[in-house]
Structure formats: structure tokens, C-alpha cells
Write a protein that holds these residues in place. Structure first.
Motif, short mmCIF file in Angstrom:
data_model
loop_
_atom_site.label_atom_id
_atom_site.label_comp_id
_atom_site.label_asym_id
_atom_site.label_seq_id
_atom_site.Cartn_x
_atom_site.Cartn_y
_atom_site.Cartn_z
N ILE A 46 19.50 9.25 65.88
CA ILE A 46 19.28 10.53 65.23
C ILE A 46 20.08 11.60 65.98
CG2 ILE A 46 17.59 12.28 64.53
CD1 ILE A 46 15.54 10.05 64.29
N PHE A 47 21.07 12.14 65.30
CA PHE A 47 21.93 13.18 65.87
C PHE A 47 21.52 14.54 65.30
CE2 PHE A 47 24.51 9.33 65.97
CZ PHE A 47 25.07 9.37 67.23
N LEU A 48 21.39 15.52 66.17
CA LEU A 48 21.06 16.87 65.74
C LEU A 48 22.19 17.83 66.09
CD1 LEU A 48 17.29 17.25 66.75
CD2 LEU A 48 18.27 16.45 64.58
N LEU A 49 22.43 18.77 65.18
CA LEU A 49 23.43 19.80 65.42
C LEU A 49 22.94 20.76 66.50
CD1 LEU A 49 24.44 20.57 61.75
CD2 LEU A 49 26.03 19.82 63.54
N GLY A 55 28.69 20.92 67.32
CA GLY A 55 28.53 19.63 67.97
C GLY A 55 27.24 18.95 67.57
N LEU A 56 27.23 17.64 67.68
CA LEU A 56 26.03 16.82 67.41
C LEU A 56 25.65 16.11 68.69
CD1 LEU A 56 27.43 15.38 64.14
CD2 LEU A 56 25.13 16.31 64.19
N HIS A 57 24.35 16.08 68.97
CA HIS A 57 23.85 15.40 70.16
C HIS A 57 22.91 14.28 69.74
CE1 HIS A 57 22.54 14.76 74.26
NE2 HIS A 57 21.28 14.88 73.86
N ALA A 58 23.05 13.12 70.37
CA ALA A 58 22.15 11.99 70.09
C ALA A 58 20.79 12.32 70.68
CB ALA A 58 22.71 10.70 70.68
N ARG A 73 27.19 10.19 73.31
CA ARG A 73 25.96 10.95 73.15
C ARG A 73 26.21 12.28 72.45
NH1 ARG A 73 21.53 7.88 74.13
NH2 ARG A 73 20.42 9.87 74.18
N ARG A 74 27.47 12.69 72.43
CA ARG A 74 27.81 13.96 71.79
C ARG A 74 29.00 13.77 70.87
NH1 ARG A 74 26.77 19.21 71.91
NH2 ARG A 74 28.44 20.69 71.57
N LEU A 75 28.91 14.31 69.66
CA LEU A 75 29.96 14.20 68.67
C LEU A 75 30.38 15.59 68.21
CD1 LEU A 75 28.24 11.47 66.45
CD2 LEU A 75 29.87 11.06 68.31
N THR A 76 31.58 15.67 67.66
CA THR A 76 32.05 16.93 67.10
C THR A 76 31.72 16.97 65.62
OG1 THR A 76 33.87 17.01 68.70
CG2 THR A 76 34.08 18.39 66.73
#
Length: 205
Positions: A46-49, A55-58, A73-76
Motif C-alpha cells: 500500500i503506497f500513499l502519496l 512522491g509515494l511511500h510504501a 520504499r519510495r516512488l515518484t
């Protein structure tokens, strides 16, 4: 009827998990576990903005084997599969990443290939018109999600969004209560200082 009963039971399981706590991490970890178990996935993330929406964080993950733990663990936002889902609000379902060209077009890290996963799906988490993040589910074997399974996961995603909004409201209320308490303590300190000053002036006279 039996199938519908199972679906409602599964949705109830996730709704129950999402309502057991107002602490975000506890909610999401439990929900990720229940989704993994209900659909026999190998992992759910579950990724949250973040507050900037860039950015998205797991925020929570659950995997049946350590090999399926997320590498990033972190996405753009807007990049990669979960990033695309969070940016567009549209689910992405890839039944077999080894044969679907969409995977290579969207992936940045190719982590699913590196860990020998085949199935990958990501669904938006949205509260009303506000995008909150994405749920990503993976599996070692290719599979086709049935229409009712997709609908059920979307319903679960909606429940997560409601739980997140409730948690956010709870945190805001808790913060406001702390601010009011600190203000009241400050005011009492000011009044006490004023009483001491007046008492000292009277005594001096």
C-alpha cells in the motif's frame, strides 16, 4: 448465492480490519495482510502519496516470503506502475509481465522480473476526488482477475480510503486538542504571573 456470500464476507473482513484502529500503520498492515490472504496473492503493498503529491511511500506491506518485500520504499508520482495509477486514478492489471509489453513500458526498476513475479496489479486509493495512493498486488504465477474480483478489490480500496480519511481526521482532532491544551496552560501561566506581580506590588505598598 454462495459466491456472493464469500465476496461479502471478504469485503467485511477488510472493512473490519480497516475499522479496528485509527492508527494508519496498524490499519494498512492488517488490510494488506487480509487482501493477500483473500486473493492468494504473494504480496500486497500500500503506497500513499506524501503531502506534496509528488512522491509515494510504501506505508504498509505484507508478503508471504521475504523475497517479495518491496525493493523501493519510495516512488515518484507518475512514474512506474503504482506511480501511474496514483497519477491517473486508473487501475493497471498485468496478468503476465513476461508476455505483456505494457509492463516494460511502465516499469522503472523491473523489480517484478528480478524477483520472478509474473502477476502484477495496482489499484487507486481515492477518497471522493482526492487521490491518496495505490494498492499493488503481486504473484509468482500468471493469473486473470475476474470482473467480480476487480470490483471487490476496488470496493476494498474504497474502504481503505474511508479509513485513511477517518485516521487523518482523528490525527487533526488530536493535534487541535493538544494545541488547545497548550494554549490553556499558557493562559493559566500568564494569569499566575499577573497575580504574582499584583500581589508583589500590593505587598511593596
Amino acid at each position: 448465492v454462495e459466491k456472493k456470500t464469500r465476496e461479502l464476507s471478504a469485503l467485511f473482513d477488510v472493512t473490519s480490519a480497516a475499522s479496528q484502529s485509527l492508527e494508519t500503520d496498524q490499519i494498512l498492515r492488517k488490510v494488506a495482510q487480509r487482501i493477500t490472504e483473500i486473493f492468494s496473492f504473494d504480496a500486497t503493498r500500500i503506497f500513499l502519496l506524501d503531502e506534496t503529491k509528488e512522491g509515494l511511500h510504501a506505508q504498509a506491506t505484507y508478503e508471504t516470503h521475504p523475497d517479495f518485500a518491496p525493493r523501493a520504499r519510495r516512488l515518484t508520482n507518475g512514474r512506474g506502475i503504482a506511480g501511474n495509477v496514483a497519477a491517473t486514478g486508473n487501475a493497471i492489471i498485468i496478468s503476465d509481465i513476461t508476455t505483456d509489453p505494457k509492463y516494460l513500458q511502465l516499469t522503472i526498476t523491473q523489480n517484478a522480473l528480478k524477483t520472478q513475479q509474473k502477476f502484477l496489479a495496482s489499484f487507486p486509493i481515492k477518497y471522493k476526488d482526492e487521490m491518496l495512493g495505490a494498492i499493488t498486488c503481486v504473484g509468482r504465477h500468471s493469473r486473470q482477475l475476474a470482473a467480480d474480483e476487480i470490483q471487490l478489490i476496488n470496493s476494498m480500496s474504497n474502504q481503505i480510503a474511508v479509513a485513511l480519511e477517518n485516521s487523518r481526521y482523528y490525527e487533526q482532532t488530536k493535534k487541535q486538542a493538544m494545541q488547545l491544551r497548550n494554549y490553556a496552560l499558557h493562559q493559566e501561566s500568564v494569569r499566575e504571573s499577573e497575580r504574582t506581580r499584583i500581589s508583589r506590588e500590593i505587598h511593596d505598598e
